[in-house]
Structures are given as structure tokens and as C-alpha cells.
Scaffold this motif. Sequence first.
Motif, PDB file in Angstrom:
ATOM      1  N   GLU A 221      29.826 -20.047 121.516  1.00 29.89           N
ATOM      2  CA  GLU A 221      28.727 -20.376 122.427  1.00 29.89           C
ATOM      3  C   GLU A 221      27.545 -19.442 122.220  1.00 29.89           C
ATOM      4  OE1 GLU A 221      30.529 -20.363 126.282  1.00 29.89           O
ATOM      5  OE2 GLU A 221      31.129 -22.474 126.150  1.00 29.89           O
ATOM      6  N   ALA A 222      27.847 -18.163 121.980  1.00 30.89           N
ATOM      7  CA  ALA A 222      26.769 -17.186 121.765  1.00 30.89           C
ATOM      8  C   ALA A 222      26.036 -17.496 120.458  1.00 30.89           C
ATOM      9  CB  ALA A 222      27.331 -15.776 121.731  1.00 30.89           C
ATOM     10  N   GLY A 223      26.753 -18.028 119.482  1.00 32.90           N
ATOM     11  CA  GLY A 223      26.098 -18.515 118.273  1.00 32.90           C
ATOM     12  C   GLY A 223      25.899 -17.504 117.167  1.00 32.90           C
ATOM     13  N   HIS A 224      26.497 -16.310 117.262  1.00 32.60           N
ATOM     14  CA  HIS A 224      26.407 -15.406 116.115  1.00 32.60           C
ATOM     15  C   HIS A 224      27.723 -14.680 115.885  1.00 32.60           C
ATOM     16  CE1 HIS A 224      25.651 -12.563 119.346  1.00 32.60           C
ATOM     17  NE2 HIS A 224      24.642 -13.327 119.729  1.00 32.60           N
ATOM     18  N   GLY A 225      27.870 -14.139 114.684  1.00 33.36           N
ATOM     19  CA  GLY A 225      29.119 -13.469 114.325  1.00 33.36           C
ATOM     20  C   GLY A 225      30.003 -14.377 113.479  1.00 33.36           C
ATOM     21  N   LEU A 226      31.056 -13.786 112.969  1.00 33.82           N
ATOM     22  CA  LEU A 226      31.971 -14.461 112.053  1.00 33.82           C
ATOM     23  C   LEU A 226      32.580 -15.735 112.652  1.00 33.82           C
ATOM     24  CD1 LEU A 226      34.032 -14.237 109.473  1.00 33.82           C
ATOM     25  CD2 LEU A 226      35.574 -13.395 111.246  1.00 33.82           C
ATOM     26  N   LEU A 227      33.072 -15.610 113.898  1.00 28.24           N
ATOM     27  CA  LEU A 227      33.753 -16.755 114.505  1.00 28.24           C
ATOM     28  C   LEU A 227      32.797 -17.929 114.709  1.00 28.24           C
ATOM     29  CD1 LEU A 227      35.953 -14.839 117.118  1.00 28.24           C
ATOM     30  CD2 LEU A 227      36.698 -15.866 114.967  1.00 28.24           C
ATOM     31  N   ALA A 228      31.564 -17.599 115.112  1.00 26.76           N
ATOM     32  CA  ALA A 228      30.556 -18.645 115.310  1.00 26.76           C
ATOM     33  C   ALA A 228      30.226 -19.309 113.981  1.00 26.76           C
ATOM     34  CB  ALA A 228      29.310 -18.060 115.946  1.00 26.76           C
ATOM     35  N   GLU A 229      30.114 -18.511 112.945  1.00 24.39           N
ATOM     36  CA  GLU A 229      29.790 -19.054 111.634  1.00 24.39           C
ATOM     37  C   GLU A 229      30.895 -19.968 111.134  1.00 24.39           C
ATOM     38  OE1 GLU A 229      28.102 -17.018 107.822  1.00 24.39           O
ATOM     39  OE2 GLU A 229      27.956 -15.580 109.487  1.00 24.39           O
ATOM     40  N   MET A 230      32.118 -19.516 111.346  1.00 23.53           N
ATOM     41  CA  MET A 230      33.264 -20.318 110.933  1.00 23.53           C
ATOM     42  C   MET A 230      33.281 -21.635 111.715  1.00 23.53           C
ATOM     43  SD  MET A 230      37.264 -19.169 110.675  1.00 23.53           S
ATOM     44  CE  MET A 230      37.096 -17.871 109.476  1.00 23.53           C
ATOM     45  N   GLY A 231      32.985 -21.542 112.996  1.00 18.70           N
ATOM     46  CA  GLY A 231      32.956 -22.736 113.848  1.00 18.70           C
ATOM     47  C   GLY A 231      31.940 -23.756 113.359  1.00 18.70           C
ATOM     48  N   SER A 232      30.752 -23.280 113.028  1.00 17.33           N
ATOM     49  CA  SER A 232      29.728 -24.244 112.635  1.00 17.33           C
ATOM     50  C   SER A 232      30.002 -24.801 111.241  1.00 17.33           C
ATOM     51  CB  SER A 232      28.324 -23.641 112.754  1.00 17.33           C
ATOM     52  OG  SER A 232      28.013 -22.883 111.622  1.00 17.33           O
ATOM     53  N   LEU A 233      30.598 -23.967 110.384  1.00 14.01           N
ATOM     54  CA  LEU A 233      31.021 -24.439 109.054  1.00 14.01           C
ATOM     55  C   LEU A 233      32.012 -25.599 109.186  1.00 14.01           C
ATOM     56  CD1 LEU A 233      30.952 -23.750 105.966  1.00 14.01           C
ATOM     57  CD2 LEU A 233      32.934 -22.290 106.388  1.00 14.01           C
ATOM     58  N   ILE A 234      33.008 -25.394 110.029  1.00 13.32           N
ATOM     59  CA  ILE A 234      34.039 -26.414 110.240  1.00 13.32           C
ATOM     60  C   ILE A 234      33.443 -27.672 110.869  1.00 13.32           C
ATOM     61  CG2 ILE A 234      36.122 -26.962 111.586  1.00 13.32           C
ATOM     62  CD1 ILE A 234      36.799 -23.892 111.329  1.00 13.32           C
ATOM     63  N   ALA A 235      32.689 -27.480 111.942  1.00 14.39           N
ATOM     64  CA  ALA A 235      32.141 -28.635 112.670  1.00 14.39           C
ATOM     65  C   ALA A 235      31.226 -29.465 111.767  1.00 14.39           C
ATOM     66  CB  ALA A 235      31.389 -28.156 113.911  1.00 14.39           C
ATOM     67  N   ASP A 236      30.343 -28.786 111.012  1.00 10.74           N
ATOM     68  CA  ASP A 236      29.422 -29.525 110.145  1.00 10.74           C
ATOM     69  C   ASP A 236      30.175 -30.355 109.116  1.00 10.74           C
ATOM     70  OD1 ASP A 236      27.352 -28.473 111.532  1.00 10.74           O
ATOM     71  OD2 ASP A 236      26.646 -27.113 109.951  1.00 10.74           O
TER      72      ASP A 236
END
Length: 639
Positions: A221-236
Motif C-alpha cells: 500500500e505504501a508503494g515502495h521497497g522490495l515487497l512493493a516492487e515484487m507485488g507490482s511485478l507480479i500484478a502487472d
Amino acid sequence: MLPQLESRIVAAVSQHILIRYGLSTPVVLEQPRQADFGDFAIPTAFQLARELRKAPRAIAQELVDELPAIDGIRSMEVAGNGYINLRLDRPSIAVALAAPSVPPPPAGKVLIEHTSINPNKAAHIGHLRNSILGDTFVRMLRAQGHQVNIQNYIDNTGVQVADVVVGFHFLEGKSLDEVRALTLLPRFDYLCWDLYAKVSQTYATDEALKAKRAETLHAIEAGHGLLAEMGSLIADKVVDYHLDTMLRLDIQYDALPRESEILHLQFWAAAFELLKQRKAIYLETEGKNNGCWVMPGSAFSEHREDEDSKVIVRSNGIVTYVGKDIAYQMWKFGLLGQDFYYRYLRTYPDGQKLYVTSASPEGATPDITFSHNDRVYNVIDSRQSYLQDVVQAGLRALGHPKEAKNSVHFSYEMVALTPRTCTELGIELSEEDRARPYIEVSGRKGLGVKADDLIDKLIAAALREVESRNENEPAESRQKVAEQIAIGALRYFMLKFTRPTVIAFDFQEALSFTGETGPYIQYAAVRAGKILAKSSEPIAPLPANLEPILADEELWQSLLAAARTDSALGLAIAADEPAHLARYAFQLAQAYSNFYQKYPVLIETDPDKRNFLLWLTATYRAQLVRTLGLLGIAVPAFM
RNA sequence: GGGCGCGUAGCUCAAUGGAUAGAGCAUCAGCCUUCGAAGCUGAGGGUUACAGGUUCGAGCCCUGUCGCGCCCA
């Protein structure tokens, strides 16, 4: 063409009733139960009977005696205990049907949101019902002149995406680069399907892993950091797969609004201010909801005051799902006072462009918006009806009754599996489950049928049929035809049930290509096309004297059936029910099959009649192609 | 406990308050020396869950009961 005649009849009868009796009773036209009753029926005398305190039959007789002549109507008669049955002037109907169709007048701007699959795993059959319903309704509205924009909402920051991140990172210890490498392998969405089920099951026994879920969600939700990046990679990547899957079904979108932009552009903050200003929500100071911002139950429940109020912002300051949905719904109507930026994403084979929302003007396409709609259809399954009611109530409480009224929850029941199909899939069922009529699919349990697997299976089955019937056709064409048949079968299967019906999905039933199925309708169109191709002569204009040909009752009924497409479309749209149009398509194909059997065209020796039969064949073909097109079903070159 | 939806032929489903409740599948009996049978014709199969009510007229609307599903608590 028939709609014009229908509205002419309705107008003439209503006007007469107003003048003669001073009543504005609504006039409806029906299709008589039996064809030999007539071409149309008016039951209005029954309604008038109450107000006039007079026998319906006597009123019907008065109407028949006194109504002025109506263009296109040959005769009127009283029937039963008060029906007025109309018979049409047959040649003029044929001539009107032969005339080129006029484009519909432009209508309002409509938004249809459909598909909206959580981007954390492959699409399954339940999602297909959503997308096919939504896409079909889009086609129907466009045919009536509406300017429709199609949106597929992407919840790329939700708990479901977080679960898959937890799986890759914490359960399997994968780095960002390792996950990136996986996204490049085939069927990454299937990999996520299995992983999501695995993570969900591990939560039950592994408290430590479950604790990682909240941490991951916050990071996303915050949108930065490793976990956020991984999340957006997967979702996209998963969204890419969903788009490809839907494209196989000829389903496209104009825009993908994403949860991440709703968060980063702070849509909620704007909505929160407005909700407070308009006193649509208040800060609870007692009871279990102490410290929460809530919407009073009376706002969304008409009959009961004691309905629980709905929490919009929790006491810890975190906005609920519903709160965000209200903000998003406001944006759809242009009531929020702010908009997304839009970035170009891809171009479809037909040239249409797809945009995705963006939080910054950089790289965005200027001067486009998908907001400011007059009417909004949210295609969402019926389990969400309570939330949709609250969202609608939110608009009303904000002082937007018109928009609340124009917010349509286009709801439908879920797709479940028959116990037999579960067994075929190797899913073990309890004694109790085996006795049920259907088993609900569950992503968490990995219980379901993947959309692409189903499509592949349908294509394989269709290809076997096509190959056995068309030995001389090239392999490439046979493959294409098999795909068209498979998609036709699937789309029709999802459309033939009315929206509130639970579909118990069964492989045997879905793989059947006979009876009330898409391929049956396609087959009718293909047969008509074959006759037209074989006939060397061009179709001459209709002969001047159609009366003797159309005196044939069956031939007339056949023509009339082909003329009802626009009426069927109108009724289906008025009822918000694509199944009605699907059923008409089937009836049209049945009517053609009967005609095909009864009237051999090419061996007909009377040249006038042969030309008429050819013309009717071409008319049927055109209506079948058009109706199937509205359902998103193609007509193969051969079958 | 509250809300939403559903209950119709052996099975799966239709039926804008209107005429004799219709389709498909399944079963049975027929129709191919091709405008290709993925089709057509015919037969059997119904107390529309139950009980009341409203209406000229109810599968549909209202009330209650029973059963099933989903959502909220």
C-alpha cells in the motif's frame, strides 16, 4: 425495422385511448402464444376493464371498431376474452426488412466495469461469466447507439496480491530477481495459482507466516521497497495474462483503473472531506464502533431503522474497502473533482488502444479521460450486493440521487462445479459434498477450472469434430474454425442462463455442441452461407407481387421470426438481461433450420419464388451474423 | 439473528401479471444416392415446494411455512 412499426402501433393506440376514454393506460405489445392468433397482440383492454368497469371483450371490440387505420397493419380482431390480435401487411414488412438499416441515434455515455479479477493468479470460469456478461452487454448497448467505455478495475495493492508476495518471498525465500526470472517463464499465472493455494493453506498452521501478510500488505500500500516492487511485478504480469485470456474470447477494454493510483492520488482523502461536509458519515462516540467514521444504517436500508451502521473509517484511521469504493464510484461520475493520468499500455489487433492509470503526468497521454459518465454498470457477482447498496447509498447521502439511480449493480450468481466435474478434476469430495447439486470454486483451495485450460479443452474437442467433417480443408483453417466454435460454445454457455441462476459447471454439458448451444446457431449461419455461395445467380430485388408467396403461412412466420432481432435486443436491454438475446439467437437459428428443411432453395423451379427464398436465406444469414456478433460469437467459414 | 437470491418435466433451464406453462438434454419411434444429419419430424413426461390472499386473470405480486445457496453479524 419492426421497432418502428411497434412504436407506431403503441402511439396510435395510446393516443386513441387518451382521446376516447381520457386514460393514459400504458400499451404493450405481445407476441401471441400461438402464431395463428396473429402477428402481435394487445392485452390493453384488460387493463382498461378495471377503470371503465366494463367487460374486456366489449372494450376490445370498441377499440377494434374505432381505431384509425395504422400503416403496416392489415387487420385487427378481438380474440379470447379481450385480446386484440393484429395481422401485419406482409409485403410491406418484407420490403422494410430489405431496406438498408439506419444507424441508431446517439445515446448517453455509459461506463461498464467488468472482469476486475484479482491480479494474483490465472483467471477461472467464474471470471469468464463476469467478462462475457459485461462484454456482451457492451455490444448490445453500442448497437443501440450508446457511447460505452469499458473498464477493468485492477486491485493491485490488495491482500490477494500480498499473499502471493508472501509465498514467493517468505515461504520460498525468493529474491526480486528470481521472481522476475519466473515471470518470464510460460504460464506464470498458473504458478501463482498453485502458490496462492499453498500460502492460504500454510497460514492455517504457520502463525509466523501469517504475520508477514500484514507487513507485506502495508508495504504494498505504501508503494515502495522490495515487497512493493515484487507485488507490482507480479500484478502487472498476471494482468497481462488476463488480458491475453480475455482476448481469446474477443474481449477488450479501454482502460485499466488501478487501486495503486487511487491510493497514491489520494482519491479517498477528497471523498472523505466531501462525506464529512455533507454529513453523510459521522464519528461514532460509543458502542462497538467507538472512534469509527460510520454511515448510518438508515441511509442504505429503506425499511428498517435498526440496520447496523456501516464502518467507513476504522478507529485506527484505516479506510475500509467500501470507503474506497465510494470514492471510486464518485470518480466514475466525475463527482470527485480529480482524475487519474493515463498511460498507453497496448494496442489491440483491431487498432483499439488500451490505457492504464498512472499517478503522475510523466509519460501520460494528454487530453483523455474515462470519467464523467452518465450511467455506470458494475458487473460484480451477487455476493457483493450489500457493498454495492452501501456505495449507492453513499452517493445518495452526498446529495447525488441521480447518480445513485444511475449506478447499476449488474449482478449475477456464481459459477460452481458439479460434483461429477470435481471428481474428473481429481478433487476429493466429502460424502456430504457429493450429495450437493454444486460445489463452490475457491482460489484459496486451488479448487476451480482455469479459463485457459477450459478454452484449450473446448478447442481440442471442436477440432476433432471439424477434422472428421472437413478432411479437405487446410489444417490452418480447421484450427481457426475450431477456435471460433469453441469460443462460440463457451460464450453461449455463459449467456444462456439468466443472471440470478447459479451455473453448475459441468464439462460434459459445456463440451456438447448439439441442442441449445453456440455451435448450433453458428451451424445455421454457415448453412445459409453455403447456399448463398453455391447459388451462381445474384439475388434480384424482391418481386412487385409478394402477396402470393407470403400467403404461405409458414414462409411468412419464417420471415417474421427473422424480423424480430431489434425488438429482441430492445427487450433484452430493457431487462438488463443478455440471456434474453441469447435465447432469441437460438430461436432464430431454430426458425432457420426449419426453413432450411422445409424449403430447398436451389432446386426451386419457380424463378420468383426461388429468388424470394434466396433473399430470405440472405436475410437470415445477416440476422444470424448480427445477433451472434452482439453475443461476441463469430461465424466460421465452414463447419 | 438480519439482508439478498432461488425452489417449474427424470436432469439442466425459459416464461415483460395474460390465451392450451415452453426449450435443450436424456428416453422411445422415424428421416441422409448431401442446398452436408453439429440437422429435421413425432411420442411420452407438469398439483410450477406447501398454505392462504390480491386480481377479470397468478409460475410471476402480497403474507406465512418448509427447503437450498450466498452475504452481513
